[in-house]
Design a protein around this motif. Sequence first.
Motif, short mmCIF file in Angstrom:
data_model
loop_
_atom_site.label_atom_id
_atom_site.label_comp_id
_atom_site.label_asym_id
_atom_site.label_seq_id
_atom_site.Cartn_x
_atom_site.Cartn_y
_atom_site.Cartn_z
N SER A 156 0.77 -1.65 0.30
CA SER A 156 0.30 -0.05 -0.09
C SER A 156 1.00 1.41 -0.16
O SER A 156 0.21 2.68 -0.71
N LYS A 157 2.00 1.35 0.67
CA LYS A 157 2.46 2.54 0.98
C LYS A 157 3.55 2.97 -0.17
O LYS A 157 3.79 3.41 -0.73
N ARG A 158 4.27 0.94 -1.10
CA ARG A 158 4.27 1.71 -2.80
C ARG A 158 3.22 1.77 -3.43
O ARG A 158 3.48 3.20 -4.75
N ARG A 159 2.15 1.08 -3.61
CA ARG A 159 0.87 2.31 -4.66
C ARG A 159 0.83 3.57 -4.10
O ARG A 159 0.21 4.05 -5.06
N LEU A 160 0.71 3.67 -2.83
CA LEU A 160 0.60 5.38 -2.69
C LEU A 160 2.12 6.85 -2.79
O LEU A 160 1.06 7.40 -3.62
N ARG A 161 2.79 5.59 -3.00
CA ARG A 161 4.07 6.25 -3.93
C ARG A 161 4.10 6.41 -4.84
O ARG A 161 4.23 7.63 -6.00
N GLN A 162 3.10 5.38 -6.00
CA GLN A 162 3.24 5.30 -7.55
C GLN A 162 1.50 6.22 -7.43
O GLN A 162 1.55 7.48 -8.66
N ILE A 163 0.82 6.03 -7.18
CA ILE A 163 0.10 7.51 -6.91
C ILE A 163 0.79 8.47 -6.96
O ILE A 163 -0.53 9.55 -7.55
N ASP A 164 0.92 8.88 -5.96
CA ASP A 164 1.55 11.05 -5.45
C ASP A 164 2.46 11.51 -6.69
O ASP A 164 2.57 12.64 -6.43
N GLY A 165 3.23 10.36 -7.10
CA GLY A 165 4.10 10.55 -8.42
C GLY A 165 3.52 11.10 -9.68
O GLY A 165 3.56 11.84 -10.02
N ARG A 166 2.13 10.22 -9.88
CA ARG A 166 0.99 10.72 -11.33
C ARG A 166 0.82 11.68 -10.86
O ARG A 166 0.36 13.09 -12.06
N VAL A 167 0.69 12.38 -9.32
CA VAL A 167 -0.88 13.22 -9.49
C VAL A 167 0.14 14.76 -9.37
O VAL A 167 0.16 15.33 -9.81
N ARG A 168 1.65 14.39 -9.21
CA ARG A 168 3.08 15.25 -9.14
C ARG A 168 3.39 15.73 -10.59
O ARG A 168 3.16 16.66 -11.27
N PHE A 169 2.78 14.48 -11.38
CA PHE A 169 3.60 13.97 -12.99
C PHE A 169 2.12 15.45 -13.78
O PHE A 169 2.66 16.57 -14.45
N LEU A 170 1.19 14.62 -13.46
CA LEU A 170 -0.10 15.75 -14.10
C LEU A 170 -0.44 17.06 -13.92
O LEU A 170 -0.79 17.98 -14.36
N THR A 171 0.06 17.37 -12.60
CA THR A 171 0.09 18.50 -11.70
C THR A 171 1.14 19.56 -13.06
O THR A 171 0.68 20.69 -13.15
N LYS A 172 2.46 19.04 -13.26
CA LYS A 172 3.34 19.98 -13.98
C LYS A 172 2.47 20.10 -15.04
O LYS A 172 3.26 20.87 -15.75
N ARG A 173 1.88 18.84 -15.70
CA ARG A 173 1.78 19.09 -17.65
C ARG A 173 0.94 20.03 -17.10
O ARG A 173 0.62 21.11 -18.34
N ILE A 174 -0.22 19.66 -15.90
CA ILE A 174 -1.59 21.30 -16.41
C ILE A 174 -1.17 22.23 -16.35
O ILE A 174 -0.92 23.25 -17.09
N GLU A 175 0.15 22.43 -15.34
CA GLU A 175 0.91 24.15 -15.05
C GLU A 175 1.41 24.45 -16.48
O GLU A 175 1.32 25.25 -16.59
N ALA A 176 2.08 23.89 -17.14
CA ALA A 176 2.43 23.74 -18.05
C ALA A 176 2.25 23.95 -19.52
O ALA A 176 2.77 24.18 -20.58
N ALA A 177 0.73 23.85 -19.45
CA ALA A 177 -0.09 23.64 -20.98
C ALA A 177 -0.25 25.29 -21.48
O ALA A 177 0.12 25.95 -20.71
N GLU A 178 -0.55 25.39 -22.41
CA GLU A 178 -0.63 26.43 -23.20
C GLU A 178 -1.27 25.96 -23.86
O GLU A 178 -1.72 25.44 -25.74
N VAL A 179 -2.84 26.54 -24.03
CA VAL A 179 -3.36 26.46 -25.36
C VAL A 179 -3.13 27.60 -25.91
O VAL A 179 -2.57 28.42 -26.22
#
Length: 166
Positions: A31-54
């Motif tokens: 579960s700790k490993r899965r939590l790290r995976q989820i948090d890593g994916r959230v960080r990745f997607l957050t950076k993608r959203i912040e860098a997105a340009e229409v």
Amino acid sequence: MLTHDRPAVVEVVAWAASNGDRSENADYQYSKRRLRQIDGRVRFLTKRIEAAEVVDPEAPRKWQRATRAFFGATVRYANAAGAKREVSIVGTDEVNLDRNHISWASPLGHALKGAAEGDEVVLHAPGGTETLTVLEVRYERISVEPFHIPPRSDISTGRQEDVKSR
């Protein structure tokens, strides 16, 4: 993921941690490993959203950018055999080969980058090298599929509940 999966995994981590020795607790470790995976994916997607340009493909372009193929262009081209094809150059998240939307980072996207009508470009693809002739470059609205959340799939929490014996 953020509103369902993560809270469920946090709950499992808390439950597993309360069971004592964490060093040999598979539920806790998984579960700790899965939590790290989820948090890593959230960080990745957050950076993608912040860098997105229409980018509006219909917006006026200056000088040669109006006649050369760049991000947002729709390009019609022909191969050496004369077969014609039309593609729109989009971002990596909007790729849809059924609609002829190719990524700017794809081999074809790279080959077409900066090309104008009448130019010959060389496509270096995994299947070989091919010369293409650009027939037309235009900038118009590119119809993309609206974003939708895929059907939710339950995550495995690692608990062995309701396991039926044979």
